[in-house]
Design a protein around this motif. Sequence first.
Motif, PDB file in Angstrom:
ATOM      1  N   ALA A  96       0.684  10.395   4.592  1.00  0.00           N
ATOM      2  CA  ALA A  96      -0.515   9.774   4.026  1.00  0.00           C
ATOM      3  C   ALA A  96      -0.284   8.300   3.740  1.00  0.00           C
ATOM      4  CB  ALA A  96      -0.923  10.507   2.746  1.00  0.00           C
ATOM      5  N   ALA A  97       0.911   7.948   3.252  1.00  0.00           N
ATOM      6  CA  ALA A  97       1.221   6.551   2.952  1.00  0.00           C
ATOM      7  C   ALA A  97       1.217   5.708   4.224  1.00  0.00           C
ATOM      8  CB  ALA A  97       2.570   6.452   2.248  1.00  0.00           C
ATOM      9  N   VAL A  98       1.831   6.256   5.284  1.00  0.00           N
ATOM     10  CA  VAL A  98       1.855   5.527   6.557  1.00  0.00           C
ATOM     11  C   VAL A  98       0.436   5.373   7.108  1.00  0.00           C
ATOM     12  CG1 VAL A  98       2.638   5.594   8.956  1.00  0.00           C
ATOM     13  CG2 VAL A  98       4.206   6.236   7.121  1.00  0.00           C
ATOM     14  N   GLY A  99      -0.319   6.462   7.086  1.00  0.00           N
ATOM     15  CA  GLY A  99      -1.687   6.407   7.602  1.00  0.00           C
ATOM     16  C   GLY A  99      -2.559   5.427   6.839  1.00  0.00           C
ATOM     17  N   LEU A 100      -2.452   5.442   5.511  1.00  0.00           N
ATOM     18  CA  LEU A 100      -3.254   4.535   4.692  1.00  0.00           C
ATOM     19  C   LEU A 100      -2.885   3.083   4.965  1.00  0.00           C
ATOM     20  CD1 LEU A 100      -5.384   4.289   2.460  1.00  0.00           C
ATOM     21  CD2 LEU A 100      -3.524   4.465   0.780  1.00  0.00           C
ATOM     22  N   VAL A 134       0.835  -1.211   0.000  1.00  0.00           N
ATOM     23  CA  VAL A 134       0.000   0.000   0.000  1.00  0.00           C
ATOM     24  C   VAL A 134       0.866   1.257   0.000  1.00  0.00           C
ATOM     25  CG1 VAL A 134      -1.623   1.357   1.385  1.00  0.00           C
ATOM     26  CG2 VAL A 134      -1.977  -1.102   1.097  1.00  0.00           C
ATOM     27  N   SER A 135       1.854   1.290   0.889  1.00  0.00           N
ATOM     28  CA  SER A 135       2.684   2.489   1.004  1.00  0.00           C
ATOM     29  C   SER A 135       3.537   2.718  -0.240  1.00  0.00           C
ATOM     30  CB  SER A 135       3.582   2.387   2.249  1.00  0.00           C
ATOM     31  OG  SER A 135       4.372   1.208   2.215  1.00  0.00           O
ATOM     32  N   MET A 136       4.113   1.672  -0.810  1.00  0.00           N
ATOM     33  CA  MET A 136       4.948   1.847  -1.987  1.00  0.00           C
ATOM     34  C   MET A 136       4.120   2.241  -3.214  1.00  0.00           C
ATOM     35  SD  MET A 136       8.156   1.500  -1.207  1.00  0.00           S
ATOM     36  CE  MET A 136       7.666   2.432   0.250  1.00  0.00           C
ATOM     37  N   GLY A 194       5.622  -3.418   8.792  1.00  0.00           N
ATOM     38  CA  GLY A 194       5.758  -3.434   7.339  1.00  0.00           C
ATOM     39  C   GLY A 194       6.330  -2.136   6.804  1.00  0.00           C
ATOM     40  N   VAL A 195       5.883  -1.015   7.356  1.00  0.00           N
ATOM     41  CA  VAL A 195       6.427   0.295   6.950  1.00  0.00           C
ATOM     42  C   VAL A 195       7.918   0.365   7.269  1.00  0.00           C
ATOM     43  CG1 VAL A 195       6.379   2.759   7.507  1.00  0.00           C
ATOM     44  CG2 VAL A 195       4.239   1.524   7.116  1.00  0.00           C
ATOM     45  N   MET A 196       8.294  -0.137   8.447  1.00  0.00           N
ATOM     46  CA  MET A 196       9.709  -0.133   8.826  1.00  0.00           C
ATOM     47  C   MET A 196      10.544  -0.994   7.884  1.00  0.00           C
ATOM     48  SD  MET A 196       9.432  -0.523  12.960  1.00  0.00           S
ATOM     49  CE  MET A 196       8.910   0.830  14.031  1.00  0.00           C
ATOM     50  N   SER A 197       9.994  -2.143   7.491  1.00  0.00           N
ATOM     51  CA  SER A 197      10.754  -3.074   6.653  1.00  0.00           C
ATOM     52  C   SER A 197      10.967  -2.542   5.247  1.00  0.00           C
ATOM     53  CB  SER A 197      10.029  -4.427   6.595  1.00  0.00           C
ATOM     54  OG  SER A 197       9.993  -5.035   7.863  1.00  0.00           O
ATOM     55  N   VAL A 198       9.914  -2.048   4.615  1.00  0.00           N
ATOM     56  CA  VAL A 198      10.055  -1.577   3.229  1.00  0.00           C
ATOM     57  C   VAL A 198      10.745  -0.228   3.178  1.00  0.00           C
ATOM     58  CG1 VAL A 198       8.030  -2.868   2.488  1.00  0.00           C
ATOM     59  CG2 VAL A 198       7.773  -0.473   3.162  1.00  0.00           C
ATOM     60  N   GLY A 199      10.671   0.550   4.279  1.00  0.00           N
ATOM     61  CA  GLY A 199      11.304   1.865   4.271  1.00  0.00           C
ATOM     62  C   GLY A 199      12.813   1.804   4.162  1.00  0.00           C
ATOM     63  N   VAL A 205      -6.245 -18.151   7.344  1.00  0.00           N
ATOM     64  CA  VAL A 205      -6.925 -17.713   6.124  1.00  0.00           C
ATOM     65  C   VAL A 205      -6.338 -16.390   5.629  1.00  0.00           C
ATOM     66  CG1 VAL A 205      -9.117 -16.882   5.196  1.00  0.00           C
ATOM     67  CG2 VAL A 205      -9.066 -18.946   6.603  1.00  0.00           C
ATOM     68  N   LEU A 206      -6.186 -15.436   6.548  1.00  0.00           N
ATOM     69  CA  LEU A 206      -5.644 -14.135   6.148  1.00  0.00           C
ATOM     70  C   LEU A 206      -4.151 -14.210   5.874  1.00  0.00           C
ATOM     71  CD1 LEU A 206      -6.418 -11.273   5.561  1.00  0.00           C
ATOM     72  CD2 LEU A 206      -6.042 -10.694   7.962  1.00  0.00           C
ATOM     73  N   MET A 207      -3.464 -15.155   6.513  1.00  0.00           N
ATOM     74  CA  MET A 207      -2.044 -15.362   6.213  1.00  0.00           C
ATOM     75  C   MET A 207      -1.871 -15.725   4.739  1.00  0.00           C
ATOM     76  SD  MET A 207       0.427 -18.331   7.780  1.00  0.00           S
ATOM     77  CE  MET A 207       2.062 -18.648   7.103  1.00  0.00           C
ATOM     78  N   LEU A 208      -2.761 -16.594   4.245  1.00  0.00           N
ATOM     79  CA  LEU A 208      -2.688 -17.007   2.844  1.00  0.00           C
ATOM     80  C   LEU A 208      -3.245 -15.942   1.916  1.00  0.00           C
ATOM     81  CD1 LEU A 208      -3.855 -20.711   3.307  1.00  0.00           C
ATOM     82  CD2 LEU A 208      -1.515 -19.862   3.120  1.00  0.00           C
ATOM     83  N   ALA A 209      -4.341 -15.302   2.339  1.00  0.00           N
ATOM     84  CA  ALA A 209      -4.984 -14.311   1.472  1.00  0.00           C
ATOM     85  C   ALA A 209      -4.247 -12.983   1.468  1.00  0.00           C
ATOM     86  CB  ALA A 209      -6.423 -14.090   1.936  1.00  0.00           C
ATOM     87  N   GLY A 210      -3.508 -12.684   2.538  1.00  0.00           N
ATOM     88  CA  GLY A 210      -2.855 -11.380   2.645  1.00  0.00           C
ATOM     89  C   GLY A 210      -1.873 -11.107   1.520  1.00  0.00           C
ATOM     90  N   ARG A 211      -1.060 -12.083   1.202  1.00  0.00           N
ATOM     91  CA  ARG A 211      -0.096 -11.872   0.116  1.00  0.00           C
ATOM     92  C   ARG A 211      -0.813 -11.774  -1.229  1.00  0.00           C
ATOM     93  NH1 ARG A 211       4.886 -11.804   2.065  1.00  0.00           N
ATOM     94  NH2 ARG A 211       5.135 -12.730   4.126  1.00  0.00           N
ATOM     95  N   GLY A 212      -1.949 -12.462  -1.344  1.00  0.00           N
ATOM     96  CA  GLY A 212      -2.748 -12.297  -2.552  1.00  0.00           C
ATOM     97  C   GLY A 212      -3.279 -10.883  -2.660  1.00  0.00           C
ATOM     98  N   ILE A 213      -3.709 -10.306  -1.533  1.00  0.00           N
ATOM     99  CA  ILE A 213      -4.167  -8.917  -1.524  1.00  0.00           C
ATOM    100  C   ILE A 213      -3.028  -7.978  -1.913  1.00  0.00           C
ATOM    101  CG2 ILE A 213      -5.015  -7.060  -0.038  1.00  0.00           C
ATOM    102  CD1 ILE A 213      -6.480  -9.212   1.581  1.00  0.00           C
ATOM    103  N   ALA A 214      -1.843  -8.241  -1.373  1.00  0.00           N
ATOM    104  CA  ALA A 214      -0.683  -7.407  -1.712  1.00  0.00           C
ATOM    105  C   ALA A 214      -0.352  -7.504  -3.198  1.00  0.00           C
ATOM    106  CB  ALA A 214       0.517  -7.834  -0.872  1.00  0.00           C
ATOM    107  N   LYS A 215      -0.481  -8.708  -3.772  1.00  0.00           N
ATOM    108  CA  LYS A 215      -0.221  -8.863  -5.208  1.00  0.00           C
ATOM    109  C   LYS A 215      -1.234  -8.108  -6.048  1.00  0.00           C
ATOM    110  CE  LYS A 215       2.188 -13.313  -5.006  1.00  0.00           C
ATOM    111  NZ  LYS A 215       2.177 -14.753  -5.402  1.00  0.00           N
ATOM    112  N   VAL A 216      -2.485  -8.106  -5.604  1.00  0.00           N
ATOM    113  CA  VAL A 216      -3.513  -7.353  -6.324  1.00  0.00           C
ATOM    114  C   VAL A 216      -3.190  -5.860  -6.285  1.00  0.00           C
ATOM    115  CG1 VAL A 216      -5.943  -6.673  -6.291  1.00  0.00           C
ATOM    116  CG2 VAL A 216      -5.310  -9.072  -5.956  1.00  0.00           C
TER     117      VAL A 216
END
Length: 355
Positions: free
Chosen positions: A112-116, A95-97, A244-249, A145-156
């Motif tokens: 805004a990126a962090v907040g979103l 989301v942030s990237m 996640g923000v800390m990791s990608v930052g 369920v969300l562990m598996l779906a979460g990366r799918g959401i990120a890919k979308v």
Amino acid sequence: MTAAAGTTIWRELIRKPFFWGIVAIIALLALNVIKDPTYLALSINPNNGNLVGNLVDILRQAAPVMMIAIGMSLVIATGGIDLSVGSLMAVAGAVSMEFLSAAGDSFGAALAAVGLALVITGVLGAVNGVLVAYVGLQPFIATLVLMLAGRGIAKVITGGQNTTASNDSFRWIANGFLIGIPVVFLLAVLIVIAVGLVVRRSALGLMIEAIGINPRASRMAGIKPKGLLLTAYIMSGILAGIAGVMSVGSVMTVDISRTGYQLELDAILAVVIGGASLAGGKFSLSGAFVGALLIATLDKTVLYLGVSSSATPAFKAIVIVVLCLLQSERVRGWFRRRRRPRPAERLLQKEEVSA
């Protein structure tokens, strides 16, 4: 201080689970110093005046683990578990990237990126909470369920691509320094303190532990477990978003398949090292803090000693198992009994003294 008082304090100290985590950190650092006597050396970067060294790297690496470990502590205290935190880190990074790649390089865009990112991961955490508290699914299944779906959401969100952005303010969160110390670590410490004040200076922490010990009894005492469960999972989601923000930052790139990968396991280990019970009803934020530092030190040690990638899991497992054994009252009691002389031996010693 008398010798008896000192002995009592020492016995109380070794009963604290995080004490053995600190001992393990010191032992790992000593192992690295044996290989390189300058391992703990700190220097000042002449260009910006910031501290540079292996210890600084460990503090920076520990910050994301601290965030998910704190959230995991609250969830586990309710008798649940959150396997989705690693995937939520990927969602926050995506989301942030994606936002920053279109919003440009400005301080407002970074905020805004962090907040979103935190809003979306908080909503996903709420989904976990609803499934557990209101639908009645087992926490393991709901979060899996969300562990598996979460990366799918990120890919979308990213279109299946690793997204890169450029924003100096956002990068500063992970790579900046304040009074010579990494900002990301200072931010993690402040968040841990804030969460600690909320759950320990109010009745929230006691109520969370109460529903973990006995949900039925807590309801009879007037505690509403559904709202508390929802709150715990929302907090876990938000803290995973911060991680996640800390990791990608640090690299300003989100790798959907690698960001947060298997960090849920590190979070669970950090919580266990800190003395929390996986059965629920007990948590320690200070213990989770120490556990996260130990995980970061262990990962750094594995790389520094040149342990092969195939042997890395075994090396980490050995350290964790030894630490858990040291924490066990039963194991320590067994060794104490082994040191004590048997009744027959004590009688023989008395006879020798009287003779």
